[in-house]
Every structure is written in structure tokens, then in C-alpha cells.
Write a protein that holds these residues in place. Structure first.
Motif, PDB file in Angstrom:
ATOM      1  N   ALA A  86       0.821  -1.218   0.000  1.00 27.14           N
ATOM      2  CA  ALA A  86       0.000   0.000   0.000  1.00 27.14           C
ATOM      3  C   ALA A  86       0.853   1.266   0.000  1.00 27.14           C
ATOM      4  O   ALA A  86       0.299   2.377  -0.052  1.00 27.14           O
ATOM      5  N   GLY A  87       2.176   1.133   0.072  1.00 24.27           N
ATOM      6  CA  GLY A  87       3.054   2.281  -0.056  1.00 24.27           C
ATOM      7  C   GLY A  87       3.905   2.604   1.144  1.00 24.27           C
ATOM      8  O   GLY A  87       4.603   3.631   1.152  1.00 24.27           O
ATOM      9  N   ALA A  88       3.885   1.768   2.178  1.00 23.65           N
ATOM     10  CA  ALA A  88       4.678   2.059   3.370  1.00 23.65           C
ATOM     11  C   ALA A  88       6.167   2.038   3.045  1.00 23.65           C
ATOM     12  O   ALA A  88       6.638   1.227   2.235  1.00 23.65           O
ATOM     13  N   LYS A  89       6.908   2.946   3.704  1.00 18.90           N
ATOM     14  CA  LYS A  89       8.357   2.946   3.535  1.00 18.90           C
ATOM     15  C   LYS A  89       8.972   1.800   4.330  1.00 18.90           C
ATOM     16  O   LYS A  89       9.937   1.170   3.891  1.00 18.90           O
ATOM     17  N   GLU A  90       8.423   1.561   5.509  1.00 16.50           N
ATOM     18  CA  GLU A  90       8.943   0.520   6.388  1.00 16.50           C
ATOM     19  C   GLU A  90       7.780  -0.117   7.147  1.00 16.50           C
ATOM     20  O   GLU A  90       6.875   0.600   7.598  1.00 16.50           O
ATOM     21  N   VAL A  91       7.830  -1.427   7.262  1.00 12.02           N
ATOM     22  CA  VAL A  91       6.788  -2.151   8.005  1.00 12.02           C
ATOM     23  C   VAL A  91       7.459  -2.989   9.079  1.00 12.02           C
ATOM     24  O   VAL A  91       8.375  -3.769   8.800  1.00 12.02           O
ATOM     25  N   ILE A  92       7.019  -2.787  10.305  1.00 19.00           N
ATOM     26  CA  ILE A  92       7.467  -3.615  11.434  1.00 19.00           C
ATOM     27  C   ILE A  92       6.239  -4.299  11.997  1.00 19.00           C
ATOM     28  O   ILE A  92       5.212  -3.654  12.228  1.00 19.00           O
ATOM     29  N   THR A  93       6.350  -5.587  12.198  1.00 17.83           N
ATOM     30  CA  THR A  93       5.206  -6.347  12.717  1.00 17.83           C
ATOM     31  C   THR A  93       5.662  -7.154  13.933  1.00 17.83           C
ATOM     32  O   THR A  93       6.770  -7.702  13.934  1.00 17.83           O
ATOM     33  N   CYS A  94       4.826  -7.186  14.968  1.00 19.16           N
ATOM     34  CA  CYS A  94       5.197  -7.907  16.198  1.00 19.16           C
ATOM     35  C   CYS A  94       4.197  -9.019  16.486  1.00 19.16           C
ATOM     36  O   CYS A  94       3.003  -8.892  16.189  1.00 19.16           O
ATOM     37  N   GLU A  95       4.716 -10.100  17.069  1.00 14.02           N
ATOM     38  CA  GLU A  95       3.885 -11.277  17.337  1.00 14.02           C
ATOM     39  C   GLU A  95       4.356 -11.928  18.645  1.00 14.02           C
ATOM     40  O   GLU A  95       5.541 -12.210  18.817  1.00 14.02           O
ATOM     41  N   ALA A  96       3.409 -12.154  19.553  1.00 13.11           N
ATOM     42  CA  ALA A  96       3.747 -12.740  20.859  1.00 13.11           C
ATOM     43  C   ALA A  96       4.100 -14.222  20.757  1.00 13.11           C
ATOM     44  O   ALA A  96       4.908 -14.730  21.532  1.00 13.11           O
ATOM     45  N   SER A  97       3.510 -14.904  19.793  1.00 10.91           N
ATOM     46  CA  SER A  97       3.745 -16.339  19.649  1.00 10.91           C
ATOM     47  C   SER A  97       5.032 -16.592  18.862  1.00 10.91           C
ATOM     48  O   SER A  97       5.189 -16.096  17.737  1.00 10.91           O
ATOM     49  N   LYS A  98       5.918 -17.370  19.453  1.00  6.10           N
ATOM     50  CA  LYS A  98       7.189 -17.678  18.797  1.00  6.10           C
ATOM     51  C   LYS A  98       6.967 -18.427  17.489  1.00  6.10           C
ATOM     52  O   LYS A  98       7.590 -18.118  16.469  1.00  6.10           O
ATOM     53  N   ILE A  99       6.064 -19.406  17.523  1.00  4.00           N
ATOM     54  CA  ILE A  99       5.860 -20.220  16.323  1.00  4.00           C
ATOM     55  C   ILE A  99       5.204 -19.407  15.212  1.00  4.00           C
ATOM     56  O   ILE A  99       5.539 -19.543  14.036  1.00  4.00           O
ATOM     57  N   LEU A 100       4.284 -18.510  15.578  1.00  5.56           N
ATOM     58  CA  LEU A 100       3.668 -17.657  14.569  1.00  5.56           C
ATOM     59  C   LEU A 100       4.684 -16.679  13.995  1.00  5.56           C
ATOM     60  O   LEU A 100       4.729 -16.450  12.777  1.00  5.56           O
ATOM     61  N   ALA A 101       5.507 -16.089  14.866  1.00  6.99           N
ATOM     62  CA  ALA A 101       6.509 -15.133  14.394  1.00  6.99           C
ATOM     63  C   ALA A 101       7.487 -15.802  13.426  1.00  6.99           C
ATOM     64  O   ALA A 101       7.798 -15.253  12.354  1.00  6.99           O
ATOM     65  N   ALA A 102       7.950 -17.001  13.803  1.00  6.90           N
ATOM     66  CA  ALA A 102       8.913 -17.712  12.957  1.00  6.90           C
ATOM     67  C   ALA A 102       8.292 -18.101  11.619  1.00  6.90           C
ATOM     68  O   ALA A 102       8.920 -17.958  10.554  1.00  6.90           O
ATOM     69  N   THR A 103       7.060 -18.571  11.673  1.00 10.52           N
ATOM     70  CA  THR A 103       6.383 -19.007  10.443  1.00 10.52           C
ATOM     71  C   THR A 103       6.081 -17.810   9.551  1.00 10.52           C
ATOM     72  O   THR A 103       6.260 -17.875   8.319  1.00 10.52           O
ATOM     73  N   ALA A 104       5.623 -16.707  10.165  1.00  7.45           N
ATOM     74  CA  ALA A 104       5.344 -15.499   9.384  1.00  7.45           C
ATOM     75  C   ALA A 104       6.614 -14.999   8.700  1.00  7.45           C
ATOM     76  O   ALA A 104       6.587 -14.556   7.538  1.00  7.45           O
ATOM     77  N   ASN A 105       7.730 -15.085   9.408  1.00 10.01           N
ATOM     78  CA  ASN A 105       9.011 -14.663   8.828  1.00 10.01           C
ATOM     79  C   ASN A 105       9.333 -15.478   7.587  1.00 10.01           C
ATOM     80  O   ASN A 105       9.799 -14.947   6.571  1.00 10.01           O
ATOM     81  N   GLU A 106       9.060 -16.786   7.661  1.00  9.98           N
ATOM     82  CA  GLU A 106       9.305 -17.649   6.496  1.00  9.98           C
ATOM     83  C   GLU A 106       8.363 -17.290   5.359  1.00  9.98           C
ATOM     84  O   GLU A 106       8.770 -17.240   4.179  1.00  9.98           O
ATOM     85  N   ILE A 107       7.084 -17.044   5.686  1.00 11.73           N
ATOM     86  CA  ILE A 107       6.101 -16.690   4.657  1.00 11.73           C
ATOM     87  C   ILE A 107       6.492 -15.379   3.977  1.00 11.73           C
ATOM     88  O   ILE A 107       6.459 -15.251   2.740  1.00 11.73           O
ATOM     89  N   ILE A 108       6.876 -14.401   4.795  1.00 15.24           N
ATOM     90  CA  ILE A 108       7.276 -13.096   4.252  1.00 15.24           C
ATOM     91  C   ILE A 108       8.486 -13.255   3.347  1.00 15.24           C
ATOM     92  O   ILE A 108       8.559 -12.666   2.251  1.00 15.24           O
ATOM     93  N   SER A 109       9.439 -14.072   3.756  1.00 20.82           N
ATOM     94  CA  SER A 109      10.636 -14.304   2.943  1.00 20.82           C
ATOM     95  C   SER A 109      10.287 -15.002   1.638  1.00 20.82           C
ATOM     96  O   SER A 109      10.765 -14.618   0.563  1.00 20.82           O
ATOM     97  N   GLU A 110       9.435 -16.025   1.723  1.00 14.46           N
ATOM     98  CA  GLU A 110       9.059 -16.781   0.526  1.00 14.46           C
ATOM     99  C   GLU A 110       8.289 -15.913  -0.470  1.00 14.46           C
ATOM    100  O   GLU A 110       8.298 -16.177  -1.675  1.00 14.46           O
TER     101      GLU A 110
END
Length: 734
Positions: A496-520
Motif C-alpha cells: 500500500a506504499g509504506a516505507k517501512e513495516v514492522i510487525t510484532c507477534e507474541a507467539s514464537k511459532i507464529l513469528a517464525a512461520t510469518a518470517n518464512e512466509i514473508i521471505s518466501e
């Protein structure tokens, strides 16, 4: 057809040779009824009696046989042998002299004479036969070293007595000194290889050496020479069991036990066959009886304790193990069995004490640490339990069960990410571990509830957020997403045009999986994923500066829940830039009267079922139901907003209550209150999951009345609405 005496005698002899002792006994008894002085029948009855250990009862038969016919060499030899077995050596010598005076001669008499001549006196005046008897008593009670000592002493006095050496061989076998056993067995064979005990001890030695085929050959050969030897029947049965021939083994074992019910070794072998055949009740009966006869035989201790525990007879298990510990106080498995039994009885403190005793004997006892961990977990001592599981794993790194148990303890602590890691390690070691698979799935559902999937598949919701993000985000904006989930909204934000996006997640497994999804998806250098709660984020450390836009989708079906209010208040106060934008901007909880429908009624009420009134069951069920409705519900009132939320200026109430009047816009049976959400995402972008009108991943809350109420058009129904920090409640005010 009636048999002649000779036919009956022949049948008896054949049965006798075939080992059919009872059948032989019937034939001989029948002969003696018609001819009490029949020499062969008397002699054979005596042989039968000796074969089953009833030597004293054999004497009258041998004596009668001799009185009827003194010319049969074997009659004399059998009588002398029986007297010797009873330690009546003077009588045996007297009978030998009488036989010789009547012309008896031959190798058999020469051997008997030599044996009697070799009867030496030892200190205390004991004969070889008396020493053998004492040694056997010691041996039967597990005192093998003492038996060996007196046999060695006696052997020095009578070096040519094969029975002493054969007995020594047996004692050494029982004492697991196979080298000495072989020396004395060979020495006995060199003196007289035709003694039954030599054949049986050779069989025992071969079994100890795992030479089961050779053992069976020796046992069968010896059995042919001594078919009435009860001890030999048990030994042959043992060999057959070792060779896997359970059917034939049982025939010999059953016969041995029938003739000698106190034959512990035969009971053990029969019990082990029953255990192999999964007949645990029979196995336990035989093994327990053997244990009562010979409690020192430790090879059956743990099978007995295991069977007792499987039968849930834990108190008796403890009592048995206590007796065994007196015989062997260094057997760590006995303490472990007591511990496990106490654990089943919920005597957790005692269980831990006995596990520690087992570990003091065997410090690398991984199983004891694992089971102690379970006992500590059952006490709620989760930190100590996890410490015990870790000790088990230090000893045995591939211990899948310990990983699974540690996963359960971590789950109970609420450490779901660590629990998932533990379950995964268990499955890496043992991929087909069904229990770990089940626990992993359960824990994943707790860590990542199944509604995540339907939420991400909710295109209406997704498109509304996308539209709002495209309106709200300007060039050079720093966007903070609270609650990463799959990373979907973060990727939308960047597009949508953001210069920088930071996202936080309390769940370790969700954070790790989201990181993989974002990378893929090619955003690895564009979106930063933080494994943190938003309330733990620090501007200047986690965020370069306050965010221009904060986006979140942490709403529950009731709007509040998941800590949404506290999270938004904190984000507004600490993380949002001045004049920053919050998505959503506001929202509300909406309700209406819900009319009768078969779909809803069948999910929230019980009435008459199959002609039976079950309505009383409603009184023990809750009044709130989260439903997934297929059909459009029948609303009996207009929509009423119960509570509103301004996410820019949110203040958390400790409790807020109000009475709402819902006016029926038509008549009908009212089942309760139906509730849904209204959300203003940004400016004119709105979302409402009104049941039956907007497809939604959110469940539809229904607050059931205690009893359905018939309402007329225009009638007002009073509803008490209660709002708490993380929950909401609606009830009918009568």
C-alpha cells in the motif's frame, strides 16, 4: 474285552515308557488287586513312586517284588537305590550283602558296592547322601555359595563320587559361574556318564550358553533314559520353550507340575509361555506360585511386578517389591516399581522418594528420571518436573517419551512454543509416535487456534482491510502491525506504499512461520518481524520512531477479548505518532432478538427427544453459544448497539453495565440474543459481520434465554448488557 494279567502288564509298561504315569499306575493297580504278590507289577509301582519323589512309599513294593522273585537283578538294585536315597545306608549295605549271598553279581552290583564303599564320613559324621541333601536344601533357598562350600569339602573326602560333582556343577550354573560348572560336569561324566543329573545339568549349562538346539538334543536323550524323572520333564519342557515349541513344552511341563505341584522351575516356564501367548492371568498365577516357593529366583521378579501393575494391584506390587528388596537391596528396578505403584496410587511424595532411591543406585537411570518427572508434574511441580525430564534426556538424548512428557509439562506452564519444540523433537526420534503427534496437534491448536485459517480465508475482511490500508498509508510512512499472524496485513501494508513495516507477534511459532512466509513472498528485506508483545516494544530500539500507522486485527467474536483494549490503549499512548492513524479507528458490539429456527434451536436447546422430555438438561449447560450459521437467522428486533469503542481515545472500564430495551418488530418465539460486530476501519471503510448478510470467519455468539419467550410485535424485552475488560455478557431481565 477283559485283559489278561500279562496284557495289562504290557500295557502298563508301554504307558510307563511313554511317560503316561497315571495310566501306567491304573494298569499296575489293577494287576495288584487280582494278584497282590505279582513281582513285576510291585516292582514297577515302586519305580513309579520313586519317579515322583515318593521314595518311602516305594519300599514296600520293592520288598514284595523281591519276596516273590529274588532272581531278578533289577529288583535288588531298585531296592538298594531307594534305601540309599533315604540315607538308610546300613540297610542298603545289608540288602546288597543278602543279594550277593544269593548269587547276585554283575556290573550293576559292582557299581552299587563301590558307591556304598565310597560313602565317607565328614566332620559331624555326614555321608555323601546327607551332604547332597543339605546342599540341595541350600540350593533350593538360593544359598548357592554355602551349597558350593559344603560340596567342595565333601568332594575332597570322596573325589570319585559323581553325584557330588554333578551337584557342584548345578550350583555353579545357578551362580552363573559357567566355567567352573563345565569343569565339575566333565569330572562327573568321566566317573559315571549314565547319571540322570549329569544329563540335566549339561542341558542347563547349554541353555545358559544360549545353545538351545544342543540343549534340546541332550534333554531328549536323557529323557529317553529316564522317562519317569519329574525334574527332567521340567527341564525338557524348558528346552522346548526355548526352542519355541510351546505345545510340546506344555505337555511336559503340565505333567511335571501334575506330579509335583511345587516344582517352581516348571511353573516359571509354564508362566513364561502364558506370558508370551498374552494369557497374563495364567502367567501371573504360575509366576506368583513359583515366587512363593522360591522367592530368591530373581528372573521372575520384574515380570511379576509388571503383571501386578498391569492388573492395577498396586498395593500388592509394593508389598512384593519390599520383600524382594530384602533379598537384593541393590536392584534399582525394585525401587522404581515401588515408585511407579505409589504414583498410580497418587502417593506422589512416596513415589519421588523411591525414584530417588533407584537413582542413587543407578545414577544414569533415565527411565526413573522420566517417571519421576511425571510424578512431579502430577503434583503441579512443573519446574522440578522439567528438570527431571532434562536429566533423563542428558542420559538418553534419543528418549522420545521424555521429550513428549516434557512437552506436556511446558504446555501446562503455558509455554506453548517450547512445548511444540519438545513434541517435534520426540517425533524426529520416533516419527510414528501417535501420542506425541496428538499432543503436538493439541498444543498447536492452543498456540495457533484453528480460527486463524478461516480468518485468513475471509476475503470480505481481507478486502476491507486492504481498502483501508491503501487509503490510510502515505509515502514514507512507518507502519506497525500488532499481531503478525501469517504476515498478510504486513505485506498488504508494504504494497500500500509504506516505507517501512514492522510487525510484532507474541507467539514464537507464529513469528517464525510469518518470517518464512514473508521471505518466501519476496519481502524479507522489506518487513521486520519481531517476536514480542506490542506492550514490550520500545521506541528507539524496536522501532526507529513512533509509527505513523498502527494496524491490528486482534478482535474476537465479541470485539473485546485477546487483551484488545489494553493493547490498543498502550499503543496509542506509547507507539503511535502525533496525528498518527489507527486501523481500525472504532467499532461497536451489536445485538438483536433472535427468533426461533430449527438450525439454532437444535444447537442451544433440548426439549422432547424420541418421546422423552430432556428439557431439564438445559439447566446444566451454559447460556452462551458460539455458532457457525448456515442460514440467515430470524431477527425479531432492529439492531441495537450495546457498546461503542473509539480506538483513538479508548479508556478501559473496570466494568460497564446498561439496560437495553429491544422492541420486537414482529411476533414470534424468541430464543435469546444474537450478537455481531461493527467496525470502522478507516474513514468510510466499514465492515459488519451481520449474520446471514456478510460471510464471516467470526463465530456468531448466541446468548440463550433460560426458556424461550413468546414476544408480540411492539413488546419490549429488557436486556442487561455487561462489559468487562476482556469479555461481554447479555442476560434477559425478567
Amino acid at each position: 474285552m477283559e485283559l489278561t494279567v500279562e496284557q495289562a502288564l504290557q500295557n502298563g509298561v508301554e504307558a510307563h515308557k511313554a511317560g503316561k504315569v497315571q495310566e501306567a499306575d491304573r494298569y499296575y493297580t489293577a494287576i495288584l488287586k487280582s494278584n497282590p504278590k505279582h513281582p513285576d507289577a510291585n516292582h514297577n509301582m515302586g519305580v513309579l513312586a520313586v519317579g515322583v519323589g515318593k521314595v518311602e512309599e516305594a519300599l514296600p513294593f520293592f520288598k514284595t517284588a523281591l519276596e516273590a522273585n529274588q532272581n531278578i537283578e533289577q529288583f535288588w538294585l531298585s531296592y538298594i537305590d531307594a534305601l540309599s536315597k533315604l540315607d538308610r545306608l546300613a540297610d542298603a549295605k545289608a540288602v546288597l550283602q543278602e543279594a550277593k549271598s544269593k548269587g547276585a553279581q554283575g556290573d550293576g552290583f559292582d557299581q552299587v558296592e563301590r558307591r556304598l564303599a565310597n560313602v565317607a564320613k565328614v566332620e559331624g559324621g555326614q555321608t555323601n547322601e546327607q551332604t547332597l541333601g543339605k546342599a540341595i536344601d541350600l540350593q533350593e533357598n538360593g544359598k548357592y555359595d554355602e551349597a558350593i562350600d559344603i560340596l567342595l569339602n565333601q568332594t575332597e573326602q570322596s573325589p570319585t563320587d559323581p553325584n557330588l560333582k554333578a551337584s557342584l556343577s548345578h550350583c555353579y550354573i545357578l551362580n552363573d559361574d559357567l566355567e567352573q560348572a563345565k569343569i565339575y560336569l566333565d569330572a562327573a561324566k568321566n566317573i559315571n556318564p549314565n547319571i540322570a543329573s549329569i544329563g540335566w545339568n549339561e542341558t542347563r549349562l547349554l541353555l545358559k550358553q544360549k545353545k538351545v538346539n544342543e540343549a534340546l538334543a541332550v534333554a531328549e536323550k536323557t529323557n529317553k533314559l529316564f522317562p519317569d524323572d519329574v525334574e527332567g520333564m521340567g527341564i525338557l519342557g524348558s528346552c522346548l520353550r526355548a526352542n519355541g515349541d510351546f505345545g510340546k513344552s506344555l505337555r511336559y511341563l503340565n505333567k511335571a507340575i501334575e506330579l509335583n505341584p511345587d516344582y517352581a522351575e516348571a511353573l516359571i516356564n509354564r508362566g513364561l509361555i502364558s506370558l508370551a501367548q498374552e494369557d497374563k492371568a495364567s502367567a501371573l498365577t504360575d509366576l506368583e506360585n513359583a515366587h512363593k516357593l522360591k522367592p530368591h529366583i530373581n528372573q521372575i521378579w520384574h515380570p511379576i511386578l509388571t503383571l501386578k501393575m498391569e492388573a492395577k494391584d498396586f498395593e500388592h506390587t509394593i508389598a512384593l517389591a519390599e520383600g524382594m528388596v530384602k533379598l537384593d537391596p541393590m536392584d534399582e528396578k525394585l525401587f522404581a516399581s515401588m515408585a511407579l505403584s505409589h504414583q498410580h496410587l497418587k502417593n506422589y511424595d512416596d513415589a519421588v522418594v523411591f525414584y530417588n532411591k533407584a537413582i542413587s543406585i543407578k545414577p544414569d537411570y533415565a527411565t526413573a528420571y522420566n517417571n519421576m518427572g511425571n510424578a512431579l508434574k502430577d503434583q503441579g511441580k512443573l519446574d522440578e518436573a522439567i528438570e527431571a525430564f532434562n536429566k533423563a534426556l542428558c542420559i538418553k538424548p534419543d528418549y522420545a517419551t521424555a521429550y513428549n512428557n516434557m512437552g506436556n509439562a511446558l504446555k501446562d506452564q503455558g509455554k506453548l512454543d517450547e512445548a511444540i519444540e519438545a513434541f517435534n523433537k520426540a517425533l524426529c526420534i520416533k516419527p510414528d509416535y501417535a501420542t506425541a503427534n496428538m499432543n503436538l496437534s493439541t498444543t498447536k491448536n492452543l498456540a495457533v487456534p484453528a480460527w486463524h485459517i478461516s480468518m485468513m480465508n475471509d476475503l470480505t475482511r481481507n478486502n476491507a482491510y486492504l481498502e483501508a490500508l491503501e487509503l490510510a498509508i502515505a509515502d514514507n510512512d512507518l507502519v506497525l502491525e500488532i499481531g503478525t499472524g501469517s504476515g498478510l496485513l504486513a505485506m498488504m501494508s508494504f504494497n500500500a506504499g509504506a516505507k517501512e513495516v514492522i510487525t510484532c507477534e507474541a507467539s514464537k511459532i507464529l513469528a517464525a512461520t510469518a518470517n518464512e512466509i514473508i521471505s518466501e513472498n519476496g519481502y524479507e528485506n522489506k518487513i521486520k518481524v519481531l517476536h514480542k508483545k506490542s506492550t514490550d516494544l520500545l521506541v528507539g530500539k524496536d522501532l526507529p520512531n513512533k509509527a505513523d500507522v498502527i494496524v491490528s486485527e486482534i478482535l474476537s467474536s465479541e470485539f473485546v477479548g485477546e487483551g484488545v483494549q489494553a493493547t490498543i490503549v498502550d499503543a496509542n499512548k506509547r507507539l503511535l505518532a502525533k496525528n498518527g492513524k489507527m486501523l481500525p479507528e472504532s467499532g461497536d458490539i451489536r445485538i438483536a432478538l433472535i427468533g426461533d429456527s430449527e438450525e439454532i434451536r437444535e444447537k442451544i436447546y433440548l426439549k422432547e427427544i424420541n418421546g422423552f422430555d430432556l428439557s431439564k438438561f438445559n439447566s446444566i449447560t451454559g447460556n452462551k453459544f458460539l455458532l457457525k450459521l448456515k442460514n440467515k437467522p430470524n431477527l425479531l428486533s432492529k439492531t441495537e448497539v450495546a457498546f461503542k469503542f473509539d480506538l483513538y481515545g479508548l479508556k478501559i472500564p473496570s466494568k460497564k453495565e446498561t439496560i437495553l430495551s429491544l422492541k420486537a418488530n414482529r411476533s414470534g418465539l424468541c430464543l435469546g440474543i444474537i450478537q455481531w460486530l461493527g467496525i470502522q476501519l478507516f474513514k468510510n471503510v466499514k465492515y459488519e459481520n451481520k449474520p446471514g448478510e456478510t460471510p464471516s470467519h467470526w463465530s456468531t455468539p448466541i446468548y440463550r434465554f433460560d426458556e424461550p419467550v413468546y414476544v408480540s410485535k411492539g413488546q419490549e424485552i429488557k436486556i442487561k448488557a455487561s462489559l468487562f475488560e476482556d469479555s461481554v455478557w447479555f442476560s434477559h431481565q425478567i
